[in-house]
Design a protein around this motif. Structure first.
Motif, PDB file in Angstrom:
ATOM      1  N   ARG A  11      14.518  61.241   9.819  1.00 57.28           N
ATOM      2  CA  ARG A  11      14.209  62.299  10.794  1.00 57.28           C
ATOM      3  C   ARG A  11      12.705  62.406  11.009  1.00 57.28           C
ATOM      4  N   ARG A  12      11.940  62.376   9.914  1.00 60.53           N
ATOM      5  CA  ARG A  12      10.479  62.442  10.037  1.00 60.53           C
ATOM      6  C   ARG A  12       9.954  61.240  10.818  1.00 60.53           C
ATOM      7  N   GLN A  13      10.495  60.074  10.534  1.00 65.66           N
ATOM      8  CA  GLN A  13      10.085  58.865  11.238  1.00 65.66           C
ATOM      9  C   GLN A  13      10.416  58.966  12.727  1.00 65.66           C
ATOM     10  N   ALA A  14      11.589  59.464  13.054  1.00 71.64           N
ATOM     11  CA  ALA A  14      11.981  59.616  14.459  1.00 71.64           C
ATOM     12  C   ALA A  14      11.074  60.614  15.170  1.00 71.64           C
ATOM     13  N   GLU A  15      10.696  61.694  14.476  1.00 68.55           N
ATOM     14  CA  GLU A  15       9.797  62.681  15.078  1.00 68.55           C
ATOM     15  C   GLU A  15       8.415  62.082  15.342  1.00 68.55           C
ATOM     16  N   ARG A  16       7.903  61.282  14.401  1.00 69.89           N
ATOM     17  CA  ARG A  16       6.609  60.613  14.616  1.00 69.89           C
ATOM     18  C   ARG A  16       6.684  59.667  15.808  1.00 69.89           C
ATOM     19  N   GLN A  17       7.776  58.934  15.919  1.00 70.27           N
ATOM     20  CA  GLN A  17       7.929  58.011  17.044  1.00 70.27           C
ATOM     21  C   GLN A  17       8.041  58.767  18.360  1.00 70.27           C
ATOM     22  N   ARG A  18       8.724  59.894  18.361  1.00 66.33           N
ATOM     23  CA  ARG A  18       8.846  60.709  19.574  1.00 66.33           C
ATOM     24  C   ARG A  18       7.469  61.206  19.999  1.00 66.33           C
ATOM     25  N   GLU A  19       6.654  61.631  19.031  1.00 65.56           N
ATOM     26  CA  GLU A  19       5.305  62.102  19.328  1.00 65.56           C
ATOM     27  C   GLU A  19       4.440  60.967  19.879  1.00 65.56           C
ATOM     28  N   GLN A  20       4.543  59.780  19.307  1.00 61.99           N
ATOM     29  CA  GLN A  20       3.793  58.629  19.803  1.00 61.99           C
ATOM     30  C   GLN A  20       4.223  58.268  21.218  1.00 61.99           C
ATOM     31  N   LEU A  21       5.507  58.402  21.506  1.00 61.72           N
ATOM     32  CA  LEU A  21       6.028  58.093  22.832  1.00 61.72           C
ATOM     33  C   LEU A  21       5.435  59.027  23.880  1.00 61.72           C
ATOM     34  N   ARG A  22       5.227  60.291  23.508  1.00 63.16           N
ATOM     35  CA  ARG A  22       4.625  61.262  24.440  1.00 63.16           C
ATOM     36  C   ARG A  22       3.221  60.852  24.864  1.00 63.16           C
ATOM     37  N   ASN A  23       2.558  60.056  24.031  1.00 58.30           N
ATOM     38  CA  ASN A  23       1.205  59.615  24.370  1.00 58.30           C
ATOM     39  C   ASN A  23       1.182  58.567  25.469  1.00 58.30           C
ATOM     40  N   GLN A  48      27.656  55.136  -4.135  1.00 55.88           N
ATOM     41  CA  GLN A  48      26.254  54.866  -4.417  1.00 55.88           C
ATOM     42  C   GLN A  48      25.505  54.568  -3.111  1.00 55.88           C
ATOM     43  N   GLN A  49      26.024  53.643  -2.323  1.00 50.80           N
ATOM     44  CA  GLN A  49      25.367  53.273  -1.071  1.00 50.80           C
ATOM     45  C   GLN A  49      25.342  54.452  -0.103  1.00 50.80           C
ATOM     46  N   HIS A  50      26.438  55.198  -0.054  1.00 50.05           N
ATOM     47  CA  HIS A  50      26.502  56.357   0.852  1.00 50.05           C
ATOM     48  C   HIS A  50      25.489  57.425   0.435  1.00 50.05           C
ATOM     49  N   GLN A  51      25.304  57.598  -0.862  1.00 52.65           N
ATOM     50  CA  GLN A  51      24.334  58.577  -1.345  1.00 52.65           C
ATOM     51  C   GLN A  51      22.913  58.174  -0.943  1.00 52.65           C
ATOM     52  N   ARG A  52      22.614  56.866  -0.996  1.00 55.09           N
ATOM     53  CA  ARG A  52      21.295  56.390  -0.570  1.00 55.09           C
ATOM     54  C   ARG A  52      21.095  56.648   0.920  1.00 55.09           C
ATOM     55  N   ILE A  53      22.117  56.379   1.691  1.00 55.56           N
ATOM     56  CA  ILE A  53      22.025  56.601   3.138  1.00 55.56           C
ATOM     57  C   ILE A  53      21.814  58.081   3.426  1.00 55.56           C
ATOM     58  N   ILE A  54      22.613  58.921   2.781  1.00 59.09           N
ATOM     59  CA  ILE A  54      22.480  60.365   2.984  1.00 59.09           C
ATOM     60  C   ILE A  54      21.108  60.837   2.510  1.00 59.09           C
ATOM     61  N   GLY A  55      20.643  60.306   1.415  1.00 60.37           N
ATOM     62  CA  GLY A  55      19.334  60.671   0.888  1.00 60.37           C
ATOM     63  C   GLY A  55      18.183  60.246   1.792  1.00 60.37           C
ATOM     64  N   SER A  56      18.405  59.237   2.608  1.00 60.85           N
ATOM     65  CA  SER A  56      17.340  58.751   3.493  1.00 60.85           C
ATOM     66  C   SER A  56      17.260  59.523   4.815  1.00 60.85           C
ATOM     67  N   PRO A  58      16.390  62.688   5.636  1.00 56.90           N
ATOM     68  CA  PRO A  58      15.129  63.409   5.910  1.00 56.90           C
ATOM     69  C   PRO A  58      13.985  62.465   6.279  1.00 56.90           C
ATOM     70  N   ARG A  59      13.869  61.347   5.594  1.00 59.12           N
ATOM     71  CA  ARG A  59      12.820  60.374   5.892  1.00 59.12           C
ATOM     72  C   ARG A  59      13.010  59.802   7.292  1.00 59.12           C
TER      73      ARG A  59
END
Length: 133
Positions: A14-26, A1-9, A11-12
């Motif tokens: 990755r999107r968060q990391a991409e937003r942070q990477r973009e903010q860092l470029r600023n 159950q816990q592993h499925q939640r982690i795996i399910g998270s 994509p979210r």
């Protein structure tokens, strides 16, 4: 159950990391070497000043730490040009920090242009050295 939640998270996360990477470029300059970062900073400052019609007197390395590059800029320009230069340097990514600003109008009488000022400022930007792949 816990592993499925982690795996399910994944994509979210990755999107968060991409937003942070973009903010860092600023706010952080990425370059392969410290010398490349400094060259990029110096070129950007010189181009910005020349684009508004200012005259670059000197742009020198003032780097004194590992986490950032710094430069000391000397130029001749009007108040309007100075305002435009500082706005561009502070607001276009990566945003540069204006650490000090010196303005002198002593040469205005000699030059015959009362609107012309001698300007000096120190600028810096944090640097992350990119890994070549």
């Amino acid at each position: 159950q816990q592993h499925q939640r982690i795996i399910g998270s994944i994509p979210r996360l990755r999107r968060q990391a991409e937003r942070q990477r973009e903010q860092l470029r600023n706010v952080v300059m990425t370059a392969p070497t410290k010398a490349a970062a400094l060259t990029s900073l110096l070129d950007r400052v010189q181009k910005t000043i020349e684009d508004v019609g200012g005259e670059v007197r000197a742009v020198d390395d003032a780097t004194d730490d590992e986490a950032a590059v710094r430069a000391r800029v000397s130029a001749r320009m009007t108040l309007g040009q100075l305002t435009t230069v500082l706005t561009r340097l502070e607001n276009e990514p990566p945003h540069l920090a204006i650490e000090s600003l010196d303005i002198s109008a002593d040469q205005a009488v000699i030059s015959g242009r009362p609107d012309l000022m001698e300007v000096g400022f120190d600028i810096s930007v944090p640097v992350i050295l990119s890994q070549s792949r």
